[in-house]
Design a protein around this motif. Structure first.
Motif, PDB file in Angstrom:
ATOM      1  N   HIS A 216      -5.692  -5.682  -5.324  1.00  0.00           N
ATOM      2  CA  HIS A 216      -5.878  -7.052  -3.786  1.00  0.00           C
ATOM      3  C   HIS A 216      -3.834  -7.245  -3.224  1.00  0.00           C
ATOM      4  N   LYS A 217      -2.959  -7.246  -4.247  1.00  0.00           N
ATOM      5  CA  LYS A 217      -1.561  -7.569  -3.995  1.00  0.00           C
ATOM      6  C   LYS A 217      -1.019  -6.707  -2.781  1.00  0.00           C
ATOM      7  N   LEU A 218      -1.911  -5.384  -3.148  1.00  0.00           N
ATOM      8  CA  LEU A 218      -1.789  -4.299  -1.989  1.00  0.00           C
ATOM      9  C   LEU A 218      -2.432  -4.764  -0.807  1.00  0.00           C
ATOM     10  N   SER A 219      -3.478  -5.518  -0.330  1.00  0.00           N
ATOM     11  CA  SER A 219      -4.036  -5.430   0.697  1.00  0.00           C
ATOM     12  C   SER A 219      -3.454  -6.835   1.181  1.00  0.00           C
ATOM     13  N   MET A 220      -2.931  -7.839   0.757  1.00  0.00           N
ATOM     14  CA  MET A 220      -2.522  -8.984   1.015  1.00  0.00           C
ATOM     15  C   MET A 220      -0.910  -8.759   1.967  1.00  0.00           C
ATOM     16  N   ARG A 221      -0.501  -7.380   1.466  1.00  0.00           N
ATOM     17  CA  ARG A 221       0.944  -7.027   2.001  1.00  0.00           C
ATOM     18  C   ARG A 221       0.876  -7.055   3.612  1.00  0.00           C
ATOM     19  N   PRO A 222       1.771  -8.384   4.163  1.00  0.00           N
ATOM     20  CA  PRO A 222       2.004  -8.577   5.424  1.00  0.00           C
ATOM     21  C   PRO A 222       2.058  -7.570   6.792  1.00  0.00           C
ATOM     22  N   TYR A 223       3.223  -6.524   5.751  1.00  0.00           N
ATOM     23  CA  TYR A 223       3.931  -4.910   5.604  1.00  0.00           C
ATOM     24  C   TYR A 223       3.211  -4.226   6.203  1.00  0.00           C
ATOM     25  N   LYS A 224       2.185  -4.031   6.624  1.00  0.00           N
ATOM     26  CA  LYS A 224       1.119  -2.375   6.048  1.00  0.00           C
ATOM     27  C   LYS A 224       1.364  -1.319   6.548  1.00  0.00           C
ATOM     28  N   ASN A 225       2.121  -1.496   7.686  1.00  0.00           N
ATOM     29  CA  ASN A 225       3.055   0.025   7.995  1.00  0.00           C
ATOM     30  C   ASN A 225       4.489   0.245   7.309  1.00  0.00           C
ATOM     31  N   GLY A 226       4.790  -0.891   6.635  1.00  0.00           N
ATOM     32  CA  GLY A 226       6.122  -0.474   5.904  1.00  0.00           C
ATOM     33  C   GLY A 226       6.038   0.294   4.710  1.00  0.00           C
ATOM     34  N   PRO A 227       6.998   1.487   4.083  1.00  0.00           N
ATOM     35  CA  PRO A 227       7.633   2.486   3.718  1.00  0.00           C
ATOM     36  C   PRO A 227       6.733   1.963   2.502  1.00  0.00           C
ATOM     37  N   LYS A 228       6.488   3.098   1.340  1.00  0.00           N
ATOM     38  CA  LYS A 228       5.214   2.969   0.844  1.00  0.00           C
ATOM     39  C   LYS A 228       5.809   2.325  -0.111  1.00  0.00           C
ATOM     40  N   ASP A 229       4.986   1.682  -1.183  1.00  0.00           N
ATOM     41  CA  ASP A 229       5.588   0.683  -2.128  1.00  0.00           C
ATOM     42  C   ASP A 229       5.619   1.190  -3.608  1.00  0.00           C
ATOM     43  N   ASN A 230       6.666   1.571  -3.777  1.00  0.00           N
ATOM     44  CA  ASN A 230       6.842   1.408  -5.353  1.00  0.00           C
ATOM     45  C   ASN A 230       6.303   1.523  -6.494  1.00  0.00           C
ATOM     46  N   LEU A 231       5.347  -0.085  -6.307  1.00  0.00           N
ATOM     47  CA  LEU A 231       4.200  -0.143  -7.278  1.00  0.00           C
ATOM     48  C   LEU A 231       2.776   0.857  -7.005  1.00  0.00           C
ATOM     49  N   GLU A 232       2.743   1.553  -5.882  1.00  0.00           N
ATOM     50  CA  GLU A 232       1.045   1.201  -5.091  1.00  0.00           C
ATOM     51  C   GLU A 232       1.003   2.089  -6.260  1.00  0.00           C
ATOM     52  N   THR A 233       1.340   3.335  -7.074  1.00  0.00           N
ATOM     53  CA  THR A 233       0.571   4.313  -7.707  1.00  0.00           C
ATOM     54  C   THR A 233      -0.044   3.770  -9.277  1.00  0.00           C
ATOM     55  N   SER A 234       1.804   3.393  -9.586  1.00  0.00           N
ATOM     56  CA  SER A 234       2.032   2.693 -10.643  1.00  0.00           C
ATOM     57  C   SER A 234       1.081   1.717 -11.480  1.00  0.00           C
ATOM     58  N   SER A 235       0.922   0.448 -10.405  1.00  0.00           N
ATOM     59  CA  SER A 235       0.984  -0.991 -11.187  1.00  0.00           C
ATOM     60  C   SER A 235      -0.424  -1.110 -11.611  1.00  0.00           C
ATOM     61  N   PRO A 236      -1.220  -0.557 -11.706  1.00  0.00           N
ATOM     62  CA  PRO A 236      -3.246  -0.266 -12.541  1.00  0.00           C
ATOM     63  C   PRO A 236      -2.817  -0.646 -14.129  1.00  0.00           C
TER      64      PRO A 236
END
Length: 354
Positions: A216-236
């Motif tokens: 949900h937090k990833l989907s809330m990002r206003p800059y969805k075309n920005g660089p890959k989030d460092n926590l995208e894979t590991s946060s779960p």
């Protein structure tokens, strides 16, 4: 910030804003996810912990800490004898001086790293601010999930404050941390043994809300075309390891954004990174506790009363401790860090430590 971005942000944050504003929210209990998900998180988190331990061990062998970055003292306390804490005196310290205290808490998703990870920061912070810096340790997930790390920090922090061998001005105590460490700083400062003693909190890109799942937090990002989030894979993985099944995700010790204002330190400075899935929750928390929810540009820095907010543009989660990259990128990250630390230092000296 453009009007379009503001509109996207306002819509994506509406559920979080409503949650924080409603203090009568019922508990939000963590449910057990499918067995396959749990096994996947178990394997990946333990493998990640193993790999990080190996990498750091090798790095410390081939690139040992220079004498100028060594702690002045190492301290263990009876309340948690298995946790070693690192003490840094400023270089201009003279015997008999009494110093403001900065309690530093390292990050690592509640599962990784140790106080040595923050040595570079602690040495430079002690030199910059003239404060006594103590880098605290805590037990790690998944063997020690919430609330154990919060209680570890509370107990060890109180032991440091009560340590008569350290030159502490007990009227000037600040707690701070990076990422998970920022969460622990805001959580532990609510505990009875610390409440009222901590004058200010300085947190860098903290997680403040476990009430919304990582996707949900990833989907809330206003800059969805920005660089890959460092926590995208590991946060779960971190969520699985730190938050036990059945735990109320809105517990203020776990999710400080749901804490009552009076339970938090009077002075709070939060600095977040632009390209970070955690920054919207921190941004909204700061606007809520400072009564700034209606500001049109919520990305813009502000200082109101005892609260300060900074969004570091062009930065990703963990930018203060990021390894690698070419020389130009390293220099740019270092420039951002030095500007941010100088701003935090000035805020402390002109506010809670004045």
């Amino acid at each position: 910030m453009s009007k379009t971005t503001t509109t996207i942000m306002s819509g994506s944050l509406q559920s979080l804003e409503d949650s924080i504003a409603d203090e009568s929210l019922p508990p939000l209990l963590k449910v057990a996810l499918p067995f396959s998900h749990r096994i996947n998180c178990f394997i990946r988190l333990w493998l990640f912990k193993f790999m990080v331990t190996i990498v750091f061990s090798i790095h410390r062998i081939f690139y040992p800490t220079s004498p100028t970055r060594q702690p002045t003292l190492l301290k263990n306390y009876p309340c948690r004898p298995f946790l070693q804490n690192r003490v840094f005196l400023p270089p201009n310290y003279q015997a008999g001086d009494v110093l403001p205290l900065y309690l530093d808490i390292h990050g690592g998703g509640f599962a990784l790293c140790d106080p040595q990870f923050d040595d570079k920061f602690c040495v430079s912070w002690a030199k910059r601010t003239g404060m006594l810096v103590v880098s605290l340790d805590y037990r790690k997930a998944p063997l020690h999930p919430f609330p154990t790390p919060v209680f570890d920090i509370g107990a060890v922090a109180r032991a440091v404050i009560d340590d008569s061998t350290l030159p502490i001005d007990k009227t000037k105590i600040v707690i701070g941390g990076f990422s998970a460490g920022g969460n622990l700083a805001l959580g532990a400062s609510q505990l009875p043994e610390l409440k009222g003693l901590i004058k200010a909190a300085v947190t860098f890109y903290p997680i403040v809300d476990f009430g919304h799942p990582p996707e949900h937090k990833l989907s809330m990002r206003p800059y969805k075309n920005g660089p890959k989030d460092n926590l995208e894979t590991s946060s779960p993985w971190f969520d699985w390891g730190y938050v036990p099944v059945g735990q109320n995700r809105r517990d203020p010790l776990l999710s400080p954004c749901y804490a009552r204002r009076t339970d938090l330190p009077k002075w709070i400075y939060i600095a977040a990174a632009q390209y970070d899935m955690l920054r919207l929750e921190a941004q909204d928390m700061m606007h809520h506790i400072s009564d700034q929810q209606q500001r049109e540009d919520q990305e813009a820095p502000f200082e109101k009363g005892t609260y300060k907010w900074t969004l570091v543009m062009g930065a990703k989660h963990g930018f203060t401790h990021h390894f690698g990259g070419n020389k130009a990128k390293r220099e740019e990250r270092e420039r951002k860090c030095q500007e941010l630390y100088a701003e935090a230092d000035a805020w402390l000296k002109n506010g809670p430590l004045a």
